[in-house]
Design a protein around this motif. Structure first.
Motif, short mmCIF file in Angstrom:
data_model
loop_
_atom_site.label_atom_id
_atom_site.label_comp_id
_atom_site.label_asym_id
_atom_site.label_seq_id
_atom_site.Cartn_x
_atom_site.Cartn_y
_atom_site.Cartn_z
N MET A 108 -8.35 -21.72 -9.80
CA MET A 108 -8.24 -21.99 -8.51
C MET A 108 -7.79 -20.84 -7.54
SD MET A 108 -6.26 -25.88 -8.54
CE MET A 108 -6.76 -26.11 -6.65
N ARG A 109 -8.05 -20.83 -6.39
CA ARG A 109 -7.67 -19.99 -5.19
C ARG A 109 -6.19 -20.22 -4.91
NH1 ARG A 109 -8.88 -15.58 -2.80
NH2 ARG A 109 -10.99 -15.64 -3.73
N PHE A 110 -5.36 -19.03 -4.69
CA PHE A 110 -3.93 -19.34 -3.92
C PHE A 110 -3.91 -18.69 -2.82
CE2 PHE A 110 -2.91 -15.58 -6.21
CZ PHE A 110 -2.18 -14.89 -5.38
N ASP A 111 -3.19 -18.89 -1.86
CA ASP A 111 -2.99 -18.09 -0.55
C ASP A 111 -1.43 -18.56 0.00
OD1 ASP A 111 -2.99 -17.67 2.35
OD2 ASP A 111 -5.13 -17.30 1.83
N ASP A 112 -0.56 -17.61 -0.23
CA ASP A 112 0.71 -17.92 0.04
C ASP A 112 1.43 -16.44 0.34
OD1 ASP A 112 3.28 -19.33 0.25
OD2 ASP A 112 3.11 -20.09 -1.52
N SER A 113 2.50 -16.65 1.02
CA SER A 113 3.19 -15.49 1.55
C SER A 113 4.24 -15.26 0.44
CB SER A 113 3.99 -15.53 2.76
OG SER A 113 4.74 -14.67 2.99
N PHE A 114 4.39 -13.54 0.10
CA PHE A 114 5.46 -13.21 -0.74
C PHE A 114 6.82 -13.33 -0.50
CE2 PHE A 114 8.31 -10.14 -2.67
CZ PHE A 114 7.83 -10.13 -4.20
N LEU A 115 6.95 -13.26 1.07
CA LEU A 115 8.22 -13.61 1.69
C LEU A 115 8.73 -15.04 1.49
CD1 LEU A 115 7.31 -11.58 4.85
CD2 LEU A 115 8.97 -10.92 3.20
N ARG A 116 7.69 -15.86 1.46
CA ARG A 116 8.12 -17.34 1.08
C ARG A 116 8.41 -17.37 -0.26
NH1 ARG A 116 7.62 -21.68 -0.83
NH2 ARG A 116 5.90 -20.96 -1.84
N MET A 117 7.39 -17.13 -1.24
CA MET A 117 7.68 -17.18 -2.48
C MET A 117 8.91 -16.70 -3.21
SD MET A 117 3.84 -16.95 -4.39
CE MET A 117 3.29 -15.58 -3.32
N PHE A 118 9.25 -15.40 -2.81
CA PHE A 118 10.37 -14.74 -3.36
C PHE A 118 11.44 -14.67 -2.27
CE2 PHE A 118 7.02 -13.68 -6.04
CZ PHE A 118 7.94 -13.57 -7.40
N GLY A 119 11.32 -15.70 -1.20
CA GLY A 119 12.35 -16.02 -0.26
C GLY A 119 13.06 -17.45 -0.65
N PRO A 120 12.83 -18.15 0.37
CA PRO A 120 13.39 -19.51 0.22
C PRO A 120 12.75 -20.26 -1.25
CG PRO A 120 12.03 -19.57 2.31
CD PRO A 120 12.19 -18.25 1.74
N GLY A 121 11.53 -19.86 -1.48
CA GLY A 121 10.70 -20.46 -2.58
C GLY A 121 11.25 -20.08 -4.00
N LEU A 122 12.03 -19.16 -4.13
CA LEU A 122 12.35 -18.60 -5.48
C LEU A 122 13.43 -19.59 -6.09
CD1 LEU A 122 12.10 -16.47 -7.52
CD2 LEU A 122 13.43 -14.90 -6.39
N VAL A 123 13.11 -20.01 -6.98
CA VAL A 123 14.23 -20.73 -7.94
C VAL A 123 15.05 -20.13 -8.88
CG1 VAL A 123 14.42 -22.99 -9.24
CG2 VAL A 123 13.00 -23.02 -7.48
#
Length: 440
Positions: A388-403
């Motif tokens: 699958m293709r992904f499309d996401d912001s690093f700022l989000r993934m490793f910002g509020p999205g990082l668990v």
């Protein structure tokens, strides 16, 4: 090799009438390259090569020439001296370089790191023993790599490391494979055997009925290799001073306070811990570490000598591209054994590929999942997923999205061998992220 370079430098880097400075940058390697298919050797090559770049500088004029060297001291010295003479004659015709900057202080450095590398016979025997019965397709590169610098002021910098990188897949059928790698400076056959055994386990999971996911946001675990692939994309314009000053930095929103990275995230240009040299071709030396992101707060930028002149700031020895060479993400506290439990239900990402920016200003990345990515339910792998293709912001993934980040980081060296083996590397832990966007 070091005495050979010292003698070259003594011959070439001497005070010269009509020049303020003469420099010599040297690169060399002695490497084994072995390709495998069906766990059998398909190609075995040994490469030895040496190159020297001599430069002559007067005022803001610089002329340089790069030549291949054969290893014979007398012949190589004569060839470099002939290039030096030709450059000196051309120097008056060279236009001034307004951004030329050379080091004032003489700083000598030396690093000679001897590794424990497998001989070709040991590697082949390890593959034959532990990968028997599989279709192992892979490429091994290992040996010594040298970088060195000298100038007519007497500065001498030497960097020699022995390292290896073995990249392989266990292929099942069609587009199904498990991709693995083992890299470092200390080869241990039991560790290689462990990784092959783990890959066999995941290869068997690919036989399960696949699950097709609808586009949407999912909880996801990224392996250290997948995190390193994201960081490799972030290195394209995320950390350089010039990118920041011209407004093209992919971390610009974080610098402006419009986006917040997670306090779990710390990124460092960790030169002392990597395998890249502590100096660059102009003779500037690098600090042991440059903090790029500290507990979620953007910190220093990588500043090349030319950018230092342009913006009136000190250089920290970065190369002209202002891209990290020894990028390190600090690990967290999540034990590897608890990764699936912490993920719960979501996507297990082993590898990503075809990465690029879809929106540089938003630090938004796109790419494809690849090789043994799985659907996990209640902490257990239940099915492989389609690509699958992904499309996401690093700022989000490793910002509020990082668990969470795992408590162990893995060294992922650059795979490039085009022209010569590279010394760049990324050290990264695994990461659990909430809301990872699969687009197609």
């Amino acid at each position: 090799m070091q005495s050979y370079f010292s003698d070259l430098a003594a011959a070439v880097c001497t005070p010269l009438p009509g020049a303020d400075r003469v420099t010599l940058y040297f690169s060399a390697e002695a490497s084994d390259f072995i390709r495998f298919n069906h766990a059998q050797v398909r190609q075995a090559t040994h490469v030895e090569q040496r190159y020297g770049t001599v430069s002559v500088i007067a005022g803001r004029k610089r002329a340089s020439s790069n030549i291949s060297l054969g290893g014979d001291l007398a012949a190589d010295s004569a060839a470099l001296l002939a290039e030096r003479a030709a450059l000196l004659g051309q120097l008056p015709l060279v236009p001034d370089d307004a951004y030329l900057l050379l080091p004032d202080a003489v700083v000598d450095t030396q690093r000679s790191a001897t590794g424990t590398l497998p001989t070709p016979e040991q590697l082949i025997n390890a593959v034959a023993t532990h990968a028997t019965g599989t279709d192992l397709v892979g490429f091994y590169a290992g040996g010594s790599v040298v970088r060195a610098f000298a100038d007519s002021r007497g500065q001498r910098n030497w960097h020699s490391v022995e390292s290896f990188h073995f990249d392989w897949c266990l292929y099942r059928e069609k587009d199904q494979a498990v991709k693995c790698s083992y890299a470092g400076t200390d080869w241990q056959t039991p560790e290689f055997a462990r990784r092959v055994a783990e890959a066999r386990t995941r290869l068997a999971l690919l036989a399960l009925p696949p699950k097709t996911l609808a586009p949407g946001a999912y909880r996801a675990y990224f392996s250290p290799v997948a995190v390193a692939e994201l960081l490799g994309t972030l290195a394209w314009g995320g950390f350089g001073l010039k990118d920041l000053k011209t407004g093209t930095s992919t971390l610009l929103l974080a610098h402006q306070g419009q986006a917040a990275l997670s306090p779990l995230l710390t990124l460092t240009e960790a030169t002392a811990d990597g395998i890249a040299p502590r100096f660059q071709p102009d003779g500037f030396t690098k600090p042991d570490a440059v903090p790029l992101v500290r507990a979620g707060q953007v910190a220093a930028s990588l500043t090349a000598p030319r950018s230092a002149v342009e913006y009136g700031l000190p250089t920290n020895g970065s190369g002209d591209g202002e891209s990290p060479e020894s990028l390190s993400m600090a690990p967290g506290t999540l034990p590897e054994a608890e990764v699936l439990t912490t993920l719960g239900t979501g996507v297990f990402i082993s590898n990503l590929h075809y990465l690029n920016y879809s929106d540089r200003q938003a630090c938004r990345m796109t790419g494809m999942t690849r090789f043994a990515c799985f659907w996990v339910e209640d902490g257990k792998i239940v099915a492989p997923i389609a690509v699958m293709r992904f499309d996401d912001s690093f700022l989000r993934m490793f910002g509020p999205g990082l668990v969470a980040l795992t408590d162990q980081a893995e060294l992922v060296p650059a795979e490039g061998t085009y022209g010569a083996r590279q010394l760049q590397s990324v050290s990264a832990p695994g990461a659990v992220v909430e809301g990872f966007v699969l687009a197609l």
